[in-house]
Structures are given as C-alpha cells and as structure tokens.
Write a protein that holds these residues in place. Sequence first.
Motif, PDB file in Angstrom:
ATOM      1  N   ILE A   1      -5.598  -1.973  -1.757  1.00 17.18           N
ATOM      2  CA  ILE A   1      -4.818  -1.266  -2.780  1.00 17.18           C
ATOM      3  C   ILE A   1      -4.205  -0.002  -2.185  1.00 17.18           C
ATOM      4  O   ILE A   1      -3.020   0.280  -2.376  1.00 17.18           O
ATOM      5  CB  ILE A   1      -5.712  -0.921  -3.989  1.00 17.18           C
ATOM      6  CG1 ILE A   1      -6.075  -2.208  -4.746  1.00 17.18           C
ATOM      7  CG2 ILE A   1      -5.034   0.070  -4.916  1.00 17.18           C
ATOM      8  CD1 ILE A   1      -7.124  -2.022  -5.817  1.00 17.18           C
ATOM      9  N   ARG A   2      -5.010   0.757  -1.425  1.00 17.59           N
ATOM     10  CA  ARG A   2      -4.508   1.988  -0.804  1.00 17.59           C
ATOM     11  C   ARG A   2      -3.396   1.677   0.201  1.00 17.59           C
ATOM     12  O   ARG A   2      -2.401   2.403   0.285  1.00 17.59           O
ATOM     13  CB  ARG A   2      -5.669   2.711  -0.118  1.00 17.59           C
ATOM     14  CG  ARG A   2      -5.270   3.908   0.719  1.00 17.59           C
ATOM     15  CD  ARG A   2      -4.862   5.096  -0.113  1.00 17.59           C
ATOM     16  NE  ARG A   2      -5.988   5.643  -0.840  1.00 17.59           N
ATOM     17  CZ  ARG A   2      -5.975   6.835  -1.442  1.00 17.59           C
ATOM     18  NH1 ARG A   2      -4.891   7.583  -1.382  1.00 17.59           N
ATOM     19  NH2 ARG A   2      -7.021   7.268  -2.117  1.00 17.59           N
ATOM     20  N   VAL A   3      -3.560   0.614   0.968  1.00 14.34           N
ATOM     21  CA  VAL A   3      -2.536   0.222   1.944  1.00 14.34           C
ATOM     22  C   VAL A   3      -1.199  -0.008   1.249  1.00 14.34           C
ATOM     23  O   VAL A   3      -0.156   0.515   1.665  1.00 14.34           O
ATOM     24  CB  VAL A   3      -2.975  -1.045   2.712  1.00 14.34           C
ATOM     25  CG1 VAL A   3      -1.811  -1.649   3.483  1.00 14.34           C
ATOM     26  CG2 VAL A   3      -4.104  -0.727   3.672  1.00 14.34           C
ATOM     27  N   ALA A   4      -1.220  -0.829   0.189  1.00 14.42           N
ATOM     28  CA  ALA A   4       0.025  -1.154  -0.522  1.00 14.42           C
ATOM     29  C   ALA A   4       0.628   0.084  -1.169  1.00 14.42           C
ATOM     30  O   ALA A   4       1.857   0.303  -1.108  1.00 14.42           O
ATOM     31  CB  ALA A   4      -0.240  -2.235  -1.569  1.00 14.42           C
ATOM     32  N   GLU A   5      -0.211   0.902  -1.788  1.00  8.91           N
ATOM     33  CA  GLU A   5       0.296   2.115  -2.439  1.00  8.91           C
ATOM     34  C   GLU A   5       0.942   3.049  -1.424  1.00  8.91           C
ATOM     35  O   GLU A   5       2.025   3.609  -1.673  1.00  8.91           O
ATOM     36  CB  GLU A   5      -0.845   2.831  -3.161  1.00  8.91           C
ATOM     37  CG  GLU A   5      -1.335   2.104  -4.404  1.00  8.91           C
ATOM     38  CD  GLU A   5      -2.541   2.774  -5.037  1.00  8.91           C
ATOM     39  OE1 GLU A   5      -2.842   2.456  -6.209  1.00  8.91           O
ATOM     40  OE2 GLU A   5      -3.198   3.608  -4.378  1.00  8.91           O
ATOM     41  N   ASN A   6       0.297   3.211  -0.265  1.00  9.04           N
ATOM     42  CA  ASN A   6       0.845   4.110   0.749  1.00  9.04           C
ATOM     43  C   ASN A   6       2.147   3.570   1.340  1.00  9.04           C
ATOM     44  O   ASN A   6       3.075   4.331   1.614  1.00  9.04           O
ATOM     45  CB  ASN A   6      -0.184   4.354   1.851  1.00  9.04           C
ATOM     46  CG  ASN A   6      -1.251   5.353   1.433  1.00  9.04           C
ATOM     47  OD1 ASN A   6      -1.357   5.693   0.256  1.00  9.04           O
ATOM     48  ND2 ASN A   6      -2.038   5.824   2.379  1.00  9.04           N
ATOM     49  N   LEU A   7       2.215   2.245   1.537  1.00 13.56           N
ATOM     50  CA  LEU A   7       3.461   1.689   2.077  1.00 13.56           C
ATOM     51  C   LEU A   7       4.609   1.891   1.102  1.00 13.56           C
ATOM     52  O   LEU A   7       5.732   2.235   1.517  1.00 13.56           O
ATOM     53  CB  LEU A   7       3.294   0.203   2.389  1.00 13.56           C
ATOM     54  CG  LEU A   7       4.549  -0.417   3.033  1.00 13.56           C
ATOM     55  CD1 LEU A   7       4.729   0.083   4.460  1.00 13.56           C
ATOM     56  CD2 LEU A   7       4.503  -1.934   3.013  1.00 13.56           C
ATOM     57  N   LEU A   8       4.370   1.687  -0.190  1.00 17.02           N
ATOM     58  CA  LEU A   8       5.435   1.895  -1.174  1.00 17.02           C
ATOM     59  C   LEU A   8       5.906   3.351  -1.150  1.00 17.02           C
ATOM     60  O   LEU A   8       7.109   3.618  -1.277  1.00 17.02           O
ATOM     61  CB  LEU A   8       4.929   1.522  -2.570  1.00 17.02           C
ATOM     62  CG  LEU A   8       4.647   0.034  -2.806  1.00 17.02           C
ATOM     63  CD1 LEU A   8       4.111  -0.191  -4.217  1.00 17.02           C
ATOM     64  CD2 LEU A   8       5.900  -0.811  -2.587  1.00 17.02           C
ATOM     65  N   LYS A   9       4.983   4.277  -0.961  1.00 21.46           N
ATOM     66  CA  LYS A   9       5.375   5.689  -0.863  1.00 21.46           C
ATOM     67  C   LYS A   9       6.183   5.940   0.402  1.00 21.46           C
ATOM     68  O   LYS A   9       7.125   6.742   0.404  1.00 21.46           O
ATOM     69  CB  LYS A   9       4.128   6.575  -0.883  1.00 21.46           C
ATOM     70  CG  LYS A   9       3.416   6.595  -2.227  1.00 21.46           C
ATOM     71  CD  LYS A   9       2.115   7.386  -2.166  1.00 21.46           C
ATOM     72  CE  LYS A   9       1.389   7.342  -3.509  1.00 21.46           C
ATOM     73  NZ  LYS A   9       0.077   8.035  -3.453  1.00 21.46           N
TER      74      LYS A   9
END
Length: 364
Positions: free
Chosen positions: A325-333
């Motif tokens: 979840i953190r990986v995806a959230e950070n990539l979107l940012k």
Amino acid sequence: MTEQPKYQTVIRWIKEGIRDGSLRYGDKLMSEKELSQKFGLSRQTIRHATGELEKEHILTRVQGSGTYIGASFQPVRRERYMNIAVLSTFNESYIFPPILRGIVSVLQNAGYTTQVAFTDNRPDIERRNLESVLEKGDIDGFIVEATQSALPNPNLPYYQEILSRHIPILFFNTFYPDLKVPCVRIDDRKIADHATELLIRNGHRKIAGIFKSDDGQGPLRYQGYVDAIMRNNIPFERFSVIWYDTSMQQNIHRLEDYLLYRLSGCTAVVCYNDEVAMEVINILLSHGVKVPEDISVVAIDDSNLASICRVPFTSFPHPKEKLGIRVAENLLKMIENPDFDGNYLYDAEPVIRESVKKIEKSEQ
C-alpha cells in the motif's frame, strides 16, 4: 570583508550555468533535496535561493512538477496511460502476493491498471522485461524489486533510460545502490540488530548467522548482526557466519552436514528469513538437536511458516500488504510531484514463539 549569505552560492551557480549553457531555457532544475546535498545546505536555504531567482524571473516553480529555467515556463505534461508496471523477483514467495494485493488495491482505486512480471531473480530475465517496458513506453510509473541487488547489475542503463523519459521508478524490499532511486523496505540492518540483541538479552553469546549473499538485504542484515555482536563486546566468530545464494535457496537441506558443522558450538542462530529458519529447524531436529534446548532460532518475516513449523519460531514481521500500500501511494505522489521523496523504512517488533531459550550464566 563581509561573508556572503550561503544562499548566494546557489544563486551564483545557477546564473553561471545559464551563462555557460549548461543550464538552458526549459531545463528542469535539480530538486531541493539534490541541491541541498550538492551544496551541503538546508532545504530552507535552497528554497530561499530559488525564491530569489523566481522573483528575478530567472526560474519558474511549477506546482506538482518542479522548478524550471526561464520565466513563466510551462512544461509539457507527459501523456498519461493510467498504467503502472510492476517487476518482482518471485511470485511464489510468501512475501510478494500480499505486497501485490496492497499495490493493486491502491492503484485500482486511483484508476490505474497494473502489468506484473517476474525475474526469478535473474538479470537476463530482468533485462528482457526492461526492454519490453522501454519498447512499449505505455506506463506512468515503474515499481521494481531489484534482482540480485548485492551484485553489480548489467541492466542499470535500462533504468537510466526509463528515468530519462521522466517515468518515476520506486523500488521495494531492496534497491540498486548505484541508482538514485527511492525504495520502500524494512530497515534490514536495524531489524537484524534487534534479532541478535534479543538472543543476547536471553544470555546467548555464541550466536551464528545465516545470510543471503546475492540480495541486498543479506549484507544489510549481516551488518545488523555484527552491530549487535560488537556493541555487546562479544568476540566475532567468522566461522559462525554462513552465506548462501539464490541457487541454493530451494536446496538448503542438501547442506545438512555443512550447516551442522558450522553451527556446532553455537547456542543460537539468526536466520535470514523464515524459509531458512524452517529448513534449519527441520535439519536440527532430524539430527537430534533440540530447538530451543540445544540451539535457539530467530528469523525475519513472520510468515505463516513461523507458526506452522514443528517448533514455532520467533520472527520479526515484514509488513507485506501494508508495504505494498505504501509503495503504491508513494509512487502516485511521485507521479504528481517529481520532487516527492518516495523512500520509507519500516521497523518491527518480534512475534515471540517457542524457539528461544533463556540461558543462565551457569550454562554459558
């Protein structure tokens, strides 16, 4: 002579770059973090310098994109494909499926599709996947688990080419030190330190370590193990450190005699992960060595293997789905703001089970 304010150093460097042509109209300026590292100044000082140049109409700050050379410059927004590529090492491991669930859930909610591929931890397969990504060019971001990340990698130019196309890359679990690319992972060194310290607090001084040699997590976990040993003034025994690589991963049981020989005289062992811990415990039990009466075992990951093993063992959790979840959230940012720092480290507390014996001083 009055010393110039520190921010003037940055202003002078940018103006000189424009004069000599190394910085041209429309070029994107280095991020605040990169400039901070380059000049050894705080980000606040860097922001002051670029703010002054913005007032002089030499720079333009574009929200969510970065800072550019030139007045009122508007960068061309790259076409969005609403597609993210994910490249991992193994699909059958107990780690990746929950990570993927976390990644996909976030990306789907944001309207993105995912294309997933695996390298089997082989650089040649990694290269073919990177060539495919570059040929298609239809992604907005790239999520990667590095392949044999403790070894020199021949595929770094492919990653550099992806970055040159302004496609953000975010690594998970491990990374390539030669690439300045963020990574979301557990703090391998600190957690291995915790694992070794746990054994030391339980009276153990003859502690072995088993680590993976060709993935970046292995050397980091080894460093954490050594940190704890040295901090507690325990003599470091090179003989008690055992290394294995990917090709040996599924066949550790074939090393029974070697492992027993290297573990002899030790009262405890820190295992690279749960897979290794389970194999080691099975080998020990099959040779009449009791766990934890004769030797204690601690591992990292806290997968279901830790609880179903013949001797349930103490293990430090990997966040798995939360990490995804953190990986995806950070990539979107990172897609929305190229200056966003996508790095993130997880710490962990042990899940205590039956594999650690407390040794009294009289037993040492």
